[in-house]
Design a protein around this motif. Structure first.
Motif, PDB file in Angstrom:
ATOM      1  N   ALA A  35     -66.134  63.209  31.735  1.00 44.77           N
ATOM      2  CA  ALA A  35     -67.425  63.524  30.955  1.00 44.77           C
ATOM      3  C   ALA A  35     -68.084  62.049  30.213  1.00 44.77           C
ATOM      4  O   ALA A  35     -69.136  61.887  30.194  1.00 44.77           O
ATOM      5  CB  ALA A  35     -67.524  64.543  29.808  1.00 44.77           C
ATOM      6  N   CYS A  36     -66.972  61.201  29.786  1.00 42.04           N
ATOM      7  CA  CYS A  36     -67.464  60.085  29.077  1.00 42.04           C
ATOM      8  C   CYS A  36     -68.598  59.213  29.981  1.00 42.04           C
ATOM      9  O   CYS A  36     -68.282  58.799  31.250  1.00 42.04           O
ATOM     10  CB  CYS A  36     -66.286  59.189  28.937  1.00 42.04           C
ATOM     11  SG  CYS A  36     -66.517  57.418  28.027  1.00 42.04           S
ATOM     12  N   PRO A  37     -69.686  58.835  29.225  1.00 40.77           N
ATOM     13  CA  PRO A  37     -70.593  58.019  30.098  1.00 40.77           C
ATOM     14  C   PRO A  37     -70.148  56.692  30.526  1.00 40.77           C
ATOM     15  O   PRO A  37     -70.762  55.937  31.401  1.00 40.77           O
ATOM     16  CB  PRO A  37     -71.843  57.877  29.167  1.00 40.77           C
ATOM     17  CG  PRO A  37     -71.218  57.886  27.844  1.00 40.77           C
ATOM     18  CD  PRO A  37     -70.011  58.918  28.071  1.00 40.77           C
ATOM     19  N   SER A  84     -65.120  49.632  25.248  1.00 43.89           N
ATOM     20  CA  SER A  84     -66.539  49.825  25.886  1.00 43.89           C
ATOM     21  C   SER A  84     -67.268  51.086  25.318  1.00 43.89           C
ATOM     22  O   SER A  84     -68.167  51.252  25.756  1.00 43.89           O
ATOM     23  CB  SER A  84     -66.535  49.800  27.238  1.00 43.89           C
ATOM     24  OG  SER A  84     -65.430  51.070  27.677  1.00 43.89           O
ATOM     25  N   CYS A  85     -66.392  51.809  24.514  1.00 40.28           N
ATOM     26  CA  CYS A  85     -66.897  52.923  23.791  1.00 40.28           C
ATOM     27  C   CYS A  85     -68.376  52.638  23.049  1.00 40.28           C
ATOM     28  O   CYS A  85     -68.407  51.960  22.422  1.00 40.28           O
ATOM     29  CB  CYS A  85     -66.033  53.733  22.921  1.00 40.28           C
ATOM     30  SG  CYS A  85     -66.450  54.810  21.860  1.00 40.28           S
ATOM     31  N   ILE A  86     -69.290  53.687  23.476  1.00 43.95           N
ATOM     32  CA  ILE A  86     -70.528  53.525  22.866  1.00 43.95           C
ATOM     33  C   ILE A  86     -70.779  54.407  21.882  1.00 43.95           C
ATOM     34  O   ILE A  86     -72.019  54.765  21.318  1.00 43.95           O
ATOM     35  CB  ILE A  86     -71.719  53.538  23.819  1.00 43.95           C
ATOM     36  CG1 ILE A  86     -71.713  54.809  24.606  1.00 43.95           C
ATOM     37  CG2 ILE A  86     -71.699  52.431  24.836  1.00 43.95           C
ATOM     38  CD1 ILE A  86     -73.025  55.260  25.381  1.00 43.95           C
ATOM     39  N   ASP A  87     -69.785  55.346  21.469  1.00 45.30           N
ATOM     40  CA  ASP A  87     -69.626  56.259  20.306  1.00 45.30           C
ATOM     41  C   ASP A  87     -70.852  57.299  20.530  1.00 45.30           C
ATOM     42  O   ASP A  87     -71.508  57.786  19.771  1.00 45.30           O
ATOM     43  CB  ASP A  87     -69.691  55.555  19.031  1.00 45.30           C
ATOM     44  CG  ASP A  87     -69.311  56.576  17.796  1.00 45.30           C
ATOM     45  OD1 ASP A  87     -68.623  57.342  18.061  1.00 45.30           O
ATOM     46  OD2 ASP A  87     -69.984  56.380  16.651  1.00 45.30           O
ATOM     47  N   CYS A  88     -70.744  57.741  21.669  1.00 47.71           N
ATOM     48  CA  CYS A  88     -72.044  58.797  22.038  1.00 47.71           C
ATOM     49  C   CYS A  88     -71.214  60.263  21.515  1.00 47.71           C
ATOM     50  O   CYS A  88     -72.206  61.262  21.389  1.00 47.71           O
ATOM     51  CB  CYS A  88     -72.072  58.932  23.428  1.00 47.71           C
ATOM     52  SG  CYS A  88     -70.723  59.710  24.396  1.00 47.71           S
ATOM     53  N   GLY A  89     -70.225  60.198  21.112  1.00 44.23           N
ATOM     54  CA  GLY A  89     -69.607  61.808  20.507  1.00 44.23           C
ATOM     55  C   GLY A  89     -69.201  62.756  21.600  1.00 44.23           C
ATOM     56  O   GLY A  89     -68.573  63.786  21.010  1.00 44.23           O
ATOM     57  N   THR A  90     -69.136  62.409  22.869  1.00 47.12           N
ATOM     58  CA  THR A  90     -68.906  63.555  23.752  1.00 47.12           C
ATOM     59  C   THR A  90     -67.507  63.736  23.738  1.00 47.12           C
ATOM     60  O   THR A  90     -67.017  64.986  23.696  1.00 47.12           O
ATOM     61  CB  THR A  90     -69.333  62.982  25.124  1.00 47.12           C
ATOM     62  OG1 THR A  90     -70.523  62.836  25.218  1.00 47.12           O
ATOM     63  CG2 THR A  90     -68.655  64.009  26.345  1.00 47.12           C
ATOM     64  N   CYS A  91     -66.351  62.902  23.553  1.00 40.17           N
ATOM     65  CA  CYS A  91     -64.967  63.191  23.601  1.00 40.17           C
ATOM     66  C   CYS A  91     -64.494  63.981  22.490  1.00 40.17           C
ATOM     67  O   CYS A  91     -63.876  64.939  22.489  1.00 40.17           O
ATOM     68  CB  CYS A  91     -64.212  62.053  24.009  1.00 40.17           C
ATOM     69  SG  CYS A  91     -64.435  60.675  22.755  1.00 40.17           S
ATOM     70  N   TYR A  92     -65.145  63.687  21.290  1.00 38.70           N
ATOM     71  CA  TYR A  92     -64.586  64.374  19.991  1.00 38.70           C
ATOM     72  C   TYR A  92     -65.386  65.670  19.878  1.00 38.70           C
ATOM     73  O   TYR A  92     -65.085  66.263  19.176  1.00 38.70           O
ATOM     74  CB  TYR A  92     -64.661  63.474  18.865  1.00 38.70           C
ATOM     75  CG  TYR A  92     -65.737  62.527  18.503  1.00 38.70           C
ATOM     76  CD1 TYR A  92     -66.854  63.133  17.623  1.00 38.70           C
ATOM     77  CD2 TYR A  92     -65.696  61.373  18.820  1.00 38.70           C
ATOM     78  CE1 TYR A  92     -67.793  62.261  17.424  1.00 38.70           C
ATOM     79  CE2 TYR A  92     -67.093  60.473  18.389  1.00 38.70           C
ATOM     80  CZ  TYR A  92     -67.889  60.837  17.629  1.00 38.70           C
ATOM     81  OH  TYR A  92     -69.047  60.078  17.306  1.00 38.70           O
TER      82      TYR A  92
HETATM   83  S1  SF4 Z   1     -67.058  60.009  25.539  1.00 40.15           S
HETATM   84 FE1  SF4 Z   1     -65.938  59.330  23.656  1.00 40.15          FE
HETATM   85  S2  SF4 Z   1     -64.904  57.326  24.470  1.00 40.15           S
HETATM   86 FE2  SF4 Z   1     -66.608  57.915  25.744  1.00 40.15          FE
HETATM   87  S3  SF4 Z   1     -68.444  56.568  24.733  1.00 40.15           S
HETATM   88 FE3  SF4 Z   1     -68.494  58.800  24.077  1.00 40.15          FE
HETATM   89  S4  SF4 Z   1     -67.414  58.611  22.098  1.00 40.15           S
HETATM   90 FE4  SF4 Z   1     -66.943  56.897  23.199  1.00 40.15          FE
END
Ligand code: SF4
Length: 286
Positions: A63-65, A21-29
């Protein structure tokens, strides 16, 4: 909630994982690069957290959306729940709890004697609302543009904050709209700078001539190691966005804190100006 049955196969074995379900928002990395990485069109766990890294990984999970990060290791979760707003420097904090309808855009909390400010809206998660209430609530919510508004109405309802946006996006129902292209002093330490281009109503917020909150106008690109902006994700006018980026050369700041992409800190405003000039030189050739 992340499902182990839907975990990406490129997660390394262990408690933490990212599912499809990850949308690759970049928050985690961005938050926890020791644990998560950009695996192309999604993120994955490249290293299971050590004892020390577990807290940061748990904060990234919160924090992941999209709730795409799962973990069977809950040891740091209670502490992580109370860790937002997360200090960046001085009174400036990252709100965490990003929202899916803002595509995981980052929002920021400024704790000020003259009244706290939120730049762009986070998810209205109860642990965050509670911590913000304990720290004096919210006087003002500045919205960089129409795409990063998330749960602004819930913050207005809870804290009666004044919500401020540029009129160019024609976003309805807020308390105050800024008109025109000239910067507007919201308070002696807060300058609203209209920077149209990404959208017609895009704007930056400058705090204490030190912290520039940029929404989707400007960010740090860690792969190119330079300040950047996106010609592809431009909804009004790329030439106009370039003009607005040039306009930022008139201001002093040594932090760029964006909605998307990485943040950038320099030791001096002069260094940041050089970074902006270098980024602009590249962007103008696109
Ligand atoms: S925080 Fe990480 S796991 Fe969550 S949507 Fe963004 S990139 Fe994906």
């Amino acid at each position: 909630m992340a499902l182990r049955s839907k975990a990406y196969p490129d997660n390394v074995p262990g408690a933490f994982f990212v599912d499809t379900s990850c949308i690759d928002c970049g928050t985690c990395y961005t938050m926890a690069p020791d644990v998560f990485l950009d695996a192309g069109d999604h993120s994955s766990v490249h290293h299971q957290p050590s004892e020390i890294q577990r807290m940061r990984a748990s904060m990234a999970l919160l924090a992941c959306p999209t709730g795409s990060i799962g973990s069977e290791d809950k040891a740091s979760m209670a502490e992580a729940l109370g860790a937002f707003p997360d200090p960046i420097e001085d009174e400036v904090h990252f709100c965490g709890f990003t929202a899916e309808n803002s595509f995981g855009a980052w929002s920021y909390f400024i704790r000020r004697e003259a009244g706290n400010v939120i730049m762009d809206s986070p998810r209205a998660a109860q642990p965050l609302m509670k911590r913000i209430a304990e720290q004096g609530g919210v006087k003002m919510m500045v919205l960089s543009h129409q795409d990063d508004v998330a749960d602004h109405a819930a913050f207005r309802e809870r804290f009666e904050c004044e919500r401020i946006m540029h009129s160019g996006d024609r976003y309805p129902g807020l308390e105050r709209y800024i008109e025109g292209d000239d910067p507007v002093q919201l308070d002696p330490d807060l300058l609203f700078i209209p920077t149209p281009g990404h959208t017609a109503g895009s704007a930056c917020l400058l705090y204490r001539e030190t912290f520039l909150f940029t929404g989707d106008h400007l960010w740090w690109n860690p792969k190119r190691e330079m300040l950047s902006a996106s010609k592809n994700f431009n909804w009004q006018s790329w030439p106009q966005q370039l003009k607005s980026l040039e306009k930022l050369l008139d201001f002093e700041f040594r932090w760029v804190l964006p909605g998307h992409g990485a943040s950038k800190r320099t030791d001096t405003p002069e260094e940041m100006r050089k970074e902006l000039e270098r980024g602009l030189e590249y962007l103008k050739k696109l």
